[in-house]
Design a protein around this motif. Structure first.
Motif, PDB file in Angstrom:
ATOM      1  N   SER A   1      -5.406   9.568  -0.360  1.00 20.96           N
ATOM      2  CA  SER A   1      -4.556  10.543  -0.121  1.00 20.96           C
ATOM      3  C   SER A   1      -3.566  10.726  -1.246  1.00 20.96           C
ATOM      4  CB  SER A   1      -3.739  10.468   1.222  1.00 20.96           C
ATOM      5  OG  SER A   1      -2.971   9.097   1.183  1.00 20.96           O
ATOM      6  N   TYR A   2      -3.156   9.642  -1.971  1.00 14.28           N
ATOM      7  CA  TYR A   2      -1.976   9.847  -2.901  1.00 14.28           C
ATOM      8  C   TYR A   2      -2.800  10.600  -4.129  1.00 14.28           C
ATOM      9  CZ  TYR A   2       1.604   7.346  -0.612  1.00 14.28           C
ATOM     10  OH  TYR A   2       2.443   7.023   0.328  1.00 14.28           O
TER      11      TYR A   2
ATOM     12  N   GLU B   1      -8.349   4.374   1.623  1.00 16.53           N
ATOM     13  CA  GLU B   1      -8.071   5.653   2.436  1.00 16.53           C
ATOM     14  C   GLU B   1      -6.758   6.194   1.901  1.00 16.53           C
ATOM     15  OE1 GLU B   1      -7.527   2.371   5.164  1.00 16.53           O
ATOM     16  OE2 GLU B   1      -9.062   3.034   4.108  1.00 16.53           O
ATOM     17  N   VAL B   2      -5.754   5.128   1.828  1.00 18.84           N
ATOM     18  CA  VAL B   2      -4.489   5.453   1.262  1.00 18.84           C
ATOM     19  C   VAL B   2      -4.300   5.962  -0.009  1.00 18.84           C
ATOM     20  CG1 VAL B   2      -2.202   4.364   0.908  1.00 18.84           C
ATOM     21  CG2 VAL B   2      -3.354   3.674   2.885  1.00 18.84           C
ATOM     22  N   VAL B   3      -5.174   5.242  -0.888  1.00 15.03           N
ATOM     23  CA  VAL B   3      -5.180   5.609  -2.377  1.00 15.03           C
ATOM     24  C   VAL B   3      -5.740   7.213  -2.474  1.00 15.03           C
ATOM     25  CG1 VAL B   3      -6.393   5.092  -4.593  1.00 15.03           C
ATOM     26  CG2 VAL B   3      -5.426   3.541  -3.098  1.00 15.03           C
TER      27      VAL B   3
ATOM     28  N   ALA C   1      -3.716  -0.860  -2.720  1.00 11.59           N
ATOM     29  CA  ALA C   1      -3.992  -0.358  -1.362  1.00 11.59           C
ATOM     30  C   ALA C   1      -5.344  -0.081  -0.849  1.00 11.59           C
ATOM     31  CB  ALA C   1      -2.938   0.958  -1.288  1.00 11.59           C
TER      32      ALA C   1
ATOM     33  N   SER D   1      -3.684   2.037  -6.646  1.00 16.90           N
ATOM     34  CA  SER D   1      -5.057   1.884  -6.450  1.00 16.90           C
ATOM     35  C   SER D   1      -5.545   0.489  -6.653  1.00 16.90           C
ATOM     36  CB  SER D   1      -5.945   2.888  -7.185  1.00 16.90           C
ATOM     37  OG  SER D   1      -5.971   2.235  -8.607  1.00 16.90           O
TER      38      SER D   1
ATOM     39  N   SER E   1       0.824  -1.269  -0.002  1.00 17.07           N
ATOM     40  CA  SER E   1      -0.055   0.096  -0.224  1.00 17.07           C
ATOM     41  C   SER E   1       0.841   1.188   0.068  1.00 17.07           C
ATOM     42  CB  SER E   1      -1.031  -0.039   1.248  1.00 17.07           C
ATOM     43  OG  SER E   1      -0.239   0.093   2.520  1.00 17.07           O
ATOM     44  N   LEU E   2       2.136   1.274  -0.202  1.00 20.85           N
ATOM     45  CA  LEU E   2       3.207   2.293   0.070  1.00 20.85           C
ATOM     46  C   LEU E   2       3.728   2.386  -1.364  1.00 20.85           C
ATOM     47  CD1 LEU E   2       4.779   2.050   3.245  1.00 20.85           C
ATOM     48  CD2 LEU E   2       2.906   3.418   2.741  1.00 20.85           C
TER      49      LEU E   2
END
Length: 156
Positions: free
Chosen positions: A82-83, A78-80, A75, A72, A3-4
């Protein structure tokens, strides 16, 4: 870790952000009236170089967009998000910067053309004024010389 984004993503993002900041600073410099064609040419060369640099940086921007799309798929949402938000801000600035740069180049080219025409018109006017000055300093014909008076009248 899926996810990073890779470390290269952050490096590329920082590089592009620094480049955009420097470019925005160059473009935000106040435009002053310049009557020297060479200075306008120099500025246009600088803006054209900036446009070339923009083209070179496009690869990094494409990499960032592709990386966010790949992220996308792997991950959490919510992580996607933000990016995606981050890349949307960058893309917005990029688009604005690109448009400003094109506009500055166009305006400079227009000013250069106007200045060139003005300089040419000024040369023509100065030449004409010199010719008129010579004419006005010529000796006037005698009052009885009607042929010479007619010739001078035609010249006038």
């Amino acid at each position: 870790f899926d996810s990073l984004p890779p470390a290269h993503y952050k490096e590329t993002m920082n590089t592009i952000l620094v480049w955009m900041q420097q470019s925005e600073t160059k473009l935000s410099m106040p435009q002053v009236a310049i009557a020297e064609y060479e200075i306008l040419e120099q500025r246009l060369r600088e803006f054209k170089a900036l446009q070339n640099s923009l083209q070179e940086q496009q690869k990094g921007l494409n990499y960032l967009s592709t990386t966010v799309e790949d992220l996308s798929r792997k991950a959490p949402a919510e992580v996607v998000q933000s990016y995606r938000s981050e890349i949307e801000v960058v893309l917005g600035r990029w688009k604005k910067l690109s448009a400003q740069l094109a506009e500055h180049c166009q305006k400079l080219e227009e000013r250069m053309n106007k200045l060139q025409r003005f300089q040419n018109d000024t040369k023509t006017l100065k030449k004409w004024m010199a010719e008129v000055d010579v004419f006005l300093k010529e000796e006037w014909p005698a009052l009885g010389d009607s042929e010479a008076l007619e010739k001078q009248l035609e010249q006038c």
